[in-house]
Motif scaffolding. Structure first.
Motif, mmCIF file in Angstrom:
data_model
loop_
_atom_site.group_PDB
_atom_site.id
_atom_site.type_symbol
_atom_site.label_atom_id
_atom_site.label_comp_id
_atom_site.label_asym_id
_atom_site.label_seq_id
_atom_site.Cartn_x
_atom_site.Cartn_y
_atom_site.Cartn_z
ATOM 1 N N ASP A 101 0.866 -1.181 0.000
ATOM 2 C CA ASP A 101 0.000 0.000 0.000
ATOM 3 C C ASP A 101 0.900 1.227 0.000
ATOM 4 N N SER A 102 0.931 1.963 -1.116
ATOM 5 C CA SER A 102 1.880 3.070 -1.249
ATOM 6 C C SER A 102 1.214 4.355 -1.722
ATOM 7 N N ASN A 103 1.650 5.451 -1.124
ATOM 8 C CA ASN A 103 1.310 6.784 -1.623
ATOM 9 C C ASN A 103 2.419 7.197 -2.577
ATOM 10 N N LEU A 104 2.084 7.360 -3.848
ATOM 11 C CA LEU A 104 3.092 7.566 -4.877
ATOM 12 C C LEU A 104 3.411 9.038 -5.089
ATOM 13 N N THR A 105 4.706 9.346 -5.147
ATOM 14 C CA THR A 105 5.186 10.695 -5.420
ATOM 15 C C THR A 105 6.220 10.629 -6.540
ATOM 16 N N LEU A 106 6.677 11.802 -6.965
ATOM 17 C CA LEU A 106 7.728 11.887 -7.980
ATOM 18 C C LEU A 106 8.941 12.615 -7.409
ATOM 19 N N ASP A 107 10.113 12.204 -7.847
ATOM 20 C CA ASP A 107 11.352 12.859 -7.441
ATOM 21 C C ASP A 107 11.663 14.005 -8.397
ATOM 22 N N SER A 108 10.632 14.811 -8.709
ATOM 23 C CA SER A 108 10.787 15.908 -9.657
ATOM 24 C C SER A 108 9.611 16.870 -9.494
ATOM 25 N N SER A 109 9.852 18.149 -9.770
ATOM 26 C CA SER A 109 8.789 19.152 -9.731
ATOM 27 C C SER A 109 8.358 19.498 -11.154
ATOM 28 N N VAL A 132 3.299 20.010 -9.239
ATOM 29 C CA VAL A 132 3.809 18.922 -8.402
ATOM 30 C C VAL A 132 5.111 19.371 -7.751
ATOM 31 N N MET A 133 5.223 19.133 -6.452
ATOM 32 C CA MET A 133 6.464 19.392 -5.738
ATOM 33 C C MET A 133 7.202 18.075 -5.542
ATOM 34 N N ALA A 134 8.492 18.094 -5.781
ATOM 35 C CA ALA A 134 9.285 16.868 -5.701
ATOM 36 C C ALA A 134 9.205 16.232 -4.318
ATOM 37 N N ASN A 135 8.873 14.937 -4.295
ATOM 38 C CA ASN A 135 8.873 14.107 -3.088
ATOM 39 C C ASN A 135 7.885 14.544 -2.004
ATOM 40 N N SER A 136 6.981 15.450 -2.324
ATOM 41 C CA SER A 136 6.041 15.906 -1.296
ATOM 42 C C SER A 136 4.581 15.864 -1.740
ATOM 43 N N THR A 137 4.333 15.936 -3.033
ATOM 44 C CA THR A 137 2.953 15.882 -3.524
ATOM 45 C C THR A 137 2.540 14.431 -3.748
ATOM 46 N N THR A 138 1.535 13.982 -2.991
ATOM 47 C CA THR A 138 1.022 12.626 -3.190
ATOM 48 C C THR A 138 0.135 12.607 -4.427
ATOM 49 N N LEU A 139 0.480 11.768 -5.395
ATOM 50 C CA LEU A 139 -0.233 11.735 -6.671
ATOM 51 C C LEU A 139 -1.339 10.683 -6.677
ATOM 52 N N PHE A 140 -0.984 9.466 -6.302
ATOM 53 C CA PHE A 140 -1.946 8.363 -6.258
ATOM 54 C C PHE A 140 -1.678 7.516 -5.013
ATOM 55 N N ARG A 141 -2.697 6.776 -4.625
ATOM 56 C CA ARG A 141 -2.506 5.682 -3.662
ATOM 57 C C ARG A 141 -2.707 4.389 -4.439
ATOM 58 N N LEU A 142 -1.707 3.529 -4.385
ATOM 59 C CA LEU A 142 -1.753 2.248 -5.091
ATOM 60 C C LEU A 142 -1.766 1.120 -4.080
ATOM 61 N N VAL A 143 -2.730 0.197 -4.211
ATOM 62 C CA VAL A 143 -2.811 -0.960 -3.324
ATOM 63 C C VAL A 143 -2.689 -2.234 -4.147
ATOM 64 N N SER A 144 -2.041 -3.221 -3.585
ATOM 65 C CA SER A 144 -1.838 -4.485 -4.285
ATOM 66 C C SER A 144 -3.114 -5.318 -4.291
ATOM 67 N N HIS A 145 -3.154 -6.295 -5.184
ATOM 68 C CA HIS A 145 -4.305 -7.207 -5.230
ATOM 69 C C HIS A 145 -4.326 -8.109 -4.001
ATOM 70 N N GLN A 146 -3.169 -8.503 -3.518
ATOM 71 C CA GLN A 146 -3.092 -9.392 -2.367
ATOM 72 C C GLN A 146 -3.456 -8.637 -1.088
ATOM 73 N N LYS A 147 -4.288 -9.260 -0.268
ATOM 74 C CA LYS A 147 -4.720 -8.656 0.987
ATOM 75 C C LYS A 147 -4.234 -9.516 2.169
ATOM 76 N N LYS A 148 -4.231 -8.912 3.338
ATOM 77 C CA LYS A 148 -3.879 -9.643 4.550
ATOM 78 C C LYS A 148 -4.796 -9.207 5.685
ATOM 79 N N ILE A 163 -4.466 14.321 -7.839
ATOM 80 C CA ILE A 163 -3.870 15.272 -8.776
ATOM 81 C C ILE A 163 -4.695 15.305 -10.060
ATOM 82 N N ASN A 164 -4.649 16.429 -10.777
ATOM 83 C CA ASN A 164 -5.358 16.562 -12.048
ATOM 84 C C ASN A 164 -4.441 17.175 -13.096
#
Length: 233
Positions: free
Chosen positions: A32-40, A146-162, A140-141
């Motif tokens: 489960d990750s909040n995805l960001t970019l290393d770039s503005s 976008v600010m590098a390493n600080s703007t959360t763009l998406f939340r991605l979750v895996s298919h596998q659950k626990k 985001i739209n």
């Protein structure tokens, strides 16, 4: 006769199972990750939305990067020319002196490093999926900054659950991997059974609870909660 049979059944169950330990649980994605970019920059391309199913390496979003692409292409052309020039003269033997040949080599290696640098800058303007999963949220739209390493763009979750369950720390020596967890989802009377696959080695300082994990069914959604009992042996 029926009473003897019942007593025998209860005795067998008590030998097979120990104390039932109460435990609450939540369903979580294995990844489960909040995805960001290393770039503005400014978002110029959006390729996914909430509920999009993605594969590892899929392109999700890119920033305006025409300048970076042009720089990389320009350096690449210079690099290709310098490399061919060095290779051509290195095969001619004594046609040029060693110092000149060394300079040709140095020039082409520097351009190679420069090209790799500009490619890395270009890559940092493109967001790709780090693992297989589903886009759970979009923050985001198109046209947004976008600010590098600080703007959360998406939340991605895996298919596998626990299933992550919590129980009182006084039972830490009784609960073992392989024990069955009989549970019901909150609001549902239906009971299900899973086996514990992992026990965390620490006790939460605040709640005095121990956490454990079990594999969740594919149709379970992260955020579902409930309670049940661990059948210790």
């Amino acid at each position: 006769m029926k009473m003897k049979f019942l007593l025998a059944t209860l005795l067998s169950a008590s030998l097979l199972w120990g104390e039932d330990v109460y435990a609450i649980f939540n369903v979580e994605a294995v990844q489960d990750s909040n995805l960001t970019l290393d770039s503005s920059g400014i978002v110029s391309e959006m390729l996914v939305d909430v509920d999009s199913v993605v594969k590892k390496g899929d392109k999700l979003l890119s920033l305006s990067n025409k300048d970076k692409k042009a720089q990389a292409d320009s350096i690449y052309q210079q690099y290709v020319f310098a490399k061919k020039q060095y290779e051509r003269y290195s095969k001619t033997g004594g046609a040029i002196d060693k110092n000149t040949l060394d300079k040709y080599f140095s020039d082409y290696k520097k351009l190679e490093a420069d090209y790799n640098y500009y490619v890395s800058l270009l890559d940092k303007s493109i967001l790709k999926a780090p693992f297989d999963g589903v886009i759970a949220s979009k923050n985001i739209n198109l046209g947004d900054g976008v600010m590098a390493n600080s703007t959360t763009l998406f939340r991605l979750v895996s298919h596998q659950k626990k299933i992550v369950l919590e129980f009182d720390s006084k039972y830490i020596d009784k609960v073992k991997v392989g024990d069955e967890y009989v549970y019901a989802i909150d609001g549902s009377g239906e009971q299900k059974v899973v086996k514990i696959t992992k026990i965390y080695p620490t006790v939460d300082d605040t709640t005095r609870k121990v956490s454990a994990e079990a594999i969740a069914a594919d149709d379970m959604v992260p955020g579902i909660f409930g309670d049940g009992y661990i059948r210790t042996k």
